[in-house]
Design an enzyme around this catalytic site. Sequence first.
Site, PDB file in Angstrom:
ATOM      1  CB  CYS A   1      -2.731  -5.333   1.221  1.00 24.48           C
ATOM      2  SG  CYS A   1      -1.500  -4.320   0.392  1.00 24.48           S
TER       3      CYS A   1
HETATM    4  C1  BEZ Z   1       0.066  -1.488   3.113  1.00 24.21           C
HETATM    5  O1  BEZ Z   1      -0.611  -2.592   2.318  1.00 24.21           O
HETATM    6  O2  BEZ Z   1      -0.232  -1.159   4.245  1.00 24.21           O
HETATM    7  C2  BEZ Z   1       1.554  -0.790   2.672  1.00 24.21           C
HETATM    8  C3  BEZ Z   1       2.119  -1.544   1.592  1.00 24.21           C
HETATM    9  C4  BEZ Z   1       3.334  -1.264   1.266  1.00 24.21           C
HETATM   10  C5  BEZ Z   1       3.670   0.288   1.710  1.00 24.21           C
HETATM   11  C6  BEZ Z   1       2.771   1.067   2.357  1.00 24.21           C
HETATM   12  C7  BEZ Z   1       1.712   0.237   2.870  1.00 24.21           C
END
Ligand code: BEZ
Length: 210
Positions: free
Chosen positions: A45
């Site tokens: 994100c």
């Molecule tokens: C991420 O944004 O890196 C992420 C968020 C939740 C689960 C896996 C990755």
Amino acid sequence: MALQIGDTAPDFEADTTIGRIRFHEWLGDSWGVLFSHPKDFTPVCTTELGYTEKLRPEFEKRNVKVIGLSVDSVADHERWSDDIEATQGARPRFPLIGDADRKVATLYGMLHPKASTTLTVRSVFFIDPAKTIRAMITYPASTGRNFDEILRVIDSLQLTDQYKVATPVNWRPGEEVIIAPSVTNEEARELFPQGWNEQRPYLRTVKLSS
Ligand code: BEZ
């Protein structure tokens, strides 16, 4: 029932990093992209939000307002934005919805319990100026989205609103498009005086002049 293409995008009121907004009022006459993020302070994100801010001129050029959502508080979003700025070189200036109670995520069906009972999937809703949902994309949390594709979808939607055409596989702006099957050859002669390439009666490609 899950939201579908053609539905009116549900309206809501929420706290965001630019203050409290009513969604439809905030959208005004613009197109909108509403996209969800599973959680603050997560790596994928972080890269997506920095990249989205860098694409600001591209969204503005297309009259699109972008708004993100994550199931955390606005205060957390602000702290996370410091990290995004430090690591990605761009601080999100578009609003991020604080959705700690998951109200908006639930309204839009962004929680997929078989994937996670607490985190959203990566949803993207494309909303037109009439507030109609025109397209949706859903990825799992582990797959970062392709923002070139998001811009490409907007370009296709805006083009196909303007002309009676569809866009073919891997289409990029400026490339040939397909004359909509509902257009007769007689109508096509008026709409596309430049002529077209007819590979099959149902497969007619045309280069738009603009
Ligand atoms: C991420 O944004 O890196 C992420 C968020 C939740 C689960 C896996 C990755």
